[in-house]
Design a protein around this motif. Structure first.
Motif, PDB file in Angstrom:
ATOM      1  N   GLU A  96      14.611 -76.990  30.485  1.00 45.72           N
ATOM      2  CA  GLU A  96      15.063 -77.324  31.832  1.00 45.72           C
ATOM      3  C   GLU A  96      15.684 -78.714  31.913  1.00 45.72           C
ATOM      4  O   GLU A  96      16.347 -79.040  32.896  1.00 45.72           O
ATOM      5  CB  GLU A  96      13.895 -77.239  32.816  1.00 45.72           C
ATOM      6  CG  GLU A  96      13.310 -75.850  32.972  1.00 45.72           C
ATOM      7  CD  GLU A  96      12.124 -75.830  33.923  1.00 45.72           C
ATOM      8  OE1 GLU A  96      12.297 -75.398  35.074  1.00 45.72           O
ATOM      9  OE2 GLU A  96      11.030 -76.268  33.506  1.00 45.72           O
ATOM     10  N   GLU A  97      15.464 -79.534  30.874  1.00 43.84           N
ATOM     11  CA  GLU A  97      15.903 -80.927  30.921  1.00 43.84           C
ATOM     12  C   GLU A  97      17.169 -81.219  30.129  1.00 43.84           C
ATOM     13  O   GLU A  97      17.867 -82.205  30.416  1.00 43.84           O
ATOM     14  CB  GLU A  97      14.793 -81.834  30.365  1.00 43.84           C
ATOM     15  CG  GLU A  97      13.480 -81.798  31.107  1.00 43.84           C
ATOM     16  CD  GLU A  97      12.451 -82.685  30.434  1.00 43.84           C
ATOM     17  OE1 GLU A  97      12.156 -83.775  30.974  1.00 43.84           O
ATOM     18  OE2 GLU A  97      11.949 -82.293  29.356  1.00 43.84           O
ATOM     19  N   ILE A 147      22.619 -75.396  36.709  1.00 43.17           N
ATOM     20  CA  ILE A 147      21.307 -75.285  36.083  1.00 43.17           C
ATOM     21  C   ILE A 147      21.276 -74.032  35.215  1.00 43.17           C
ATOM     22  O   ILE A 147      22.128 -73.147  35.354  1.00 43.17           O
ATOM     23  CB  ILE A 147      20.173 -75.216  37.143  1.00 43.17           C
ATOM     24  CG1 ILE A 147      20.401 -74.010  38.062  1.00 43.17           C
ATOM     25  CG2 ILE A 147      20.103 -76.517  37.941  1.00 43.17           C
ATOM     26  CD1 ILE A 147      19.273 -73.768  39.059  1.00 43.17           C
ATOM     27  N   LYS A 152      16.434 -71.516  42.342  1.00 42.26           N
ATOM     28  CA  LYS A 152      15.940 -71.668  40.972  1.00 42.26           C
ATOM     29  C   LYS A 152      15.704 -70.278  40.393  1.00 42.26           C
ATOM     30  O   LYS A 152      14.782 -69.586  40.791  1.00 42.26           O
ATOM     31  CB  LYS A 152      14.647 -72.485  40.948  1.00 42.26           C
ATOM     32  CG  LYS A 152      14.183 -72.827  39.542  1.00 42.26           C
ATOM     33  CD  LYS A 152      12.952 -73.730  39.566  1.00 42.26           C
ATOM     34  CE  LYS A 152      12.518 -74.095  38.150  1.00 42.26           C
ATOM     35  NZ  LYS A 152      11.316 -74.972  38.135  1.00 42.26           N
TER      36      LYS A 152
END
Length: 436
Positions: free
Chosen positions: A54-55, A164, A340
């Protein structure tokens, strides 16, 4: 010929990062001719080690303040390929428009602020603000439009937030896309004004060619920026998964950035490489602009890279309009703010390849079962261009020995700027000698 030349350009101006040009000629003999990269290395492959899936795209977006959308996109595509994450057709189109925004943003900045002063024979864009005020205002308007476009698609002008794994956390509304479409349609007068300026200065572009290999993404479906296979003007098509067979990184003494080579001792990536490999996929107006400058495949003059950047800017505007129309025609599927996606984490390896302003970019990640990165590799476009710059210099200098030192220096500076290098991004190597 008996001639002495001593050129030592330390930290070339109007490029990103630190690069030096060194040429030494004694009694007509070239003793040294080097493109040097002395900048301290970056350690992004190490920075992402043991970090969550996720980073990574947020971390690697910081590799570059100019190509942050491209790094984010390459990073996301690598993560999504590793974890088998599918994105919707709508999100894919929005990402492609975001890449267009970055291409416009970077190309306008480079051609308008960094390369154009050479053609006007001034040291920077500052004198042009007085002598060619309307031309500079035109560049500023186009650059501002690209900035606004980037913000709308990705949340801010640089280091995007909204892209994302799995899609977007927030997408533009239909009204925002309609407004953007109108601004893009109204930008053609400014684009034509830039083309006219460059047409009037085209004779100032050096008439230099050195046959080389050009590498970029390619696709049967469109002018490839977001996805496709790897194309070489020498060897044809290769799958992205085999990118290491293409890049073949190696080190050289005068550079903290690695060099790359494939079929020859060097190859070129960037706008000119893309135009050479994908000319028929250009939008109609972009192709018309290319024809105005006699730009057609395969062009081996590196100085034409700046013309290719203008051609691509026109293409990005025209194709973005088409893509927005497509989204509006099928109807924009709404999503809640701060969306998300649900992701099932798994072990895997993924490679992401996208085209950024300076050329083809690769991100390659391996994740363990917890979704932590255990290995990463990033191969930067300028990293792939360094060897070509060096070989171009080696060919150019002998052809210019009858010119003054100042003329030679300016021509070599223009050569490096023609590649629009992002030097800081490319420094991935450090040779340390431990002394007891």
């Amino acid at each position: 010929m008996s001639k002495n030349i001593d050129i030592d350009v330390e930290y070339l101006t109007r490029v990103e990062g630190h690069g030096n040009i060194v040429v030494n000629v004694e009694d007509g003999n070239i003793e040294k001719c080097e493109w040097q990269v002395p900048e301290a290395p970056r350690y992004f492959e190490s920075l992402v080690g043991d970090r969550s899936w996720e980073e990574l795209h947020h971390i690697t977006s910081r590799i570059c303040g100019i190509c942050s959308i491209g790094h984010t996109t390459a990073s996301l595509r690598a993560t999504e390929n590793a974890l088998d994450i599918e994105i919707s057709e709508q999100d894919k189109i929005l990402r492609k428009i975001a890449l267009h925004a970055e291409n416009m943003q970077s190309h306008v900045l480079h051609v308008g602020y960094l390369a154009l002063p050479d053609l006007f024979d001034v040291g920077s864009v500052v004198p042009l603000a007085s002598s060619h005020t309307e031309e500079v205002k035109t560049v500023v308007r186009l650059h501002r439009l690209a900035n606004e476009m980037s913000t709308l698609l990705t949340g801010r002008t640089t280091h995007p937030q909204r892209m994302i794994p799995g899609g977007f956390s927030k997408i533009p509304s239909e009204d925002e896309l309609i407004e953007l479409k109108g601004k893009l349609e109204n930008s053609f007068d400014d684009l034509n004004a830039v083309v006219q300026v460059l047409e009037s200065l085209a004779s100032e572009l050096p008439d230099f060619t050195r046959e080389t290999e050009f590498i970029s993404l390619t696709s049967d479906d469109e002018y490839a920026l977001y996805e496709g296979n790897i194309a070489s003007t020498d060897t044809g098509i290769e799958e992205v998964d085999n990118y290491l067979n293409i890049t073949n990184e190696h080190i050289v003494p005068q550079s903290t950035a690695k060099y790359a080579k494939h079929n020859r001792e060097s190859y070129m990536v960037g706008a000119l490489a893309r135009v050479n490999n994908n000319y028929e996929q250009l939008s109609p107006t972009a192709k018309e602009i290319a024809e105005k400058f006699g730009l057609e495949p395969i062009c081996h003059n590196p100085f034409m890279n700046n013309i290719a950047q203008v051609v691509e800017t026109v293409h990005s505007v025209e194709d973005s309009i088409n893509k927005i129309e497509k989204l509006l025609d099928i109807g924009l599927e709404s999503q809640e703010a701060y969306h998300k996606p649900d992701i099932d984490v798994k072990a895997g390896r993924g490679i992401g390849a996208v085209e950024v302003p300076r050329g083809i970019l690769f991100h390659d990640y391996t994740y363990n079962e917890e979704g932590k990165c255990t290995k990463a590799n990033c191969i930067i476009p300028t990293n792939q261009n360094h060897a070509n710059i060096q070989l171009d210099m080696e060919e150019m200098v002998p052809q210019m020995l009858d010119r003054s030192e100042d003329e030679i220096e300016k021509s070599l500076e223009m050569l490096v700027r023609a590649y629009d290098p992002c030097i800081s991004c490319s420094t991935h190597y450090l040779d340390i000698e431990f002394v007891e």
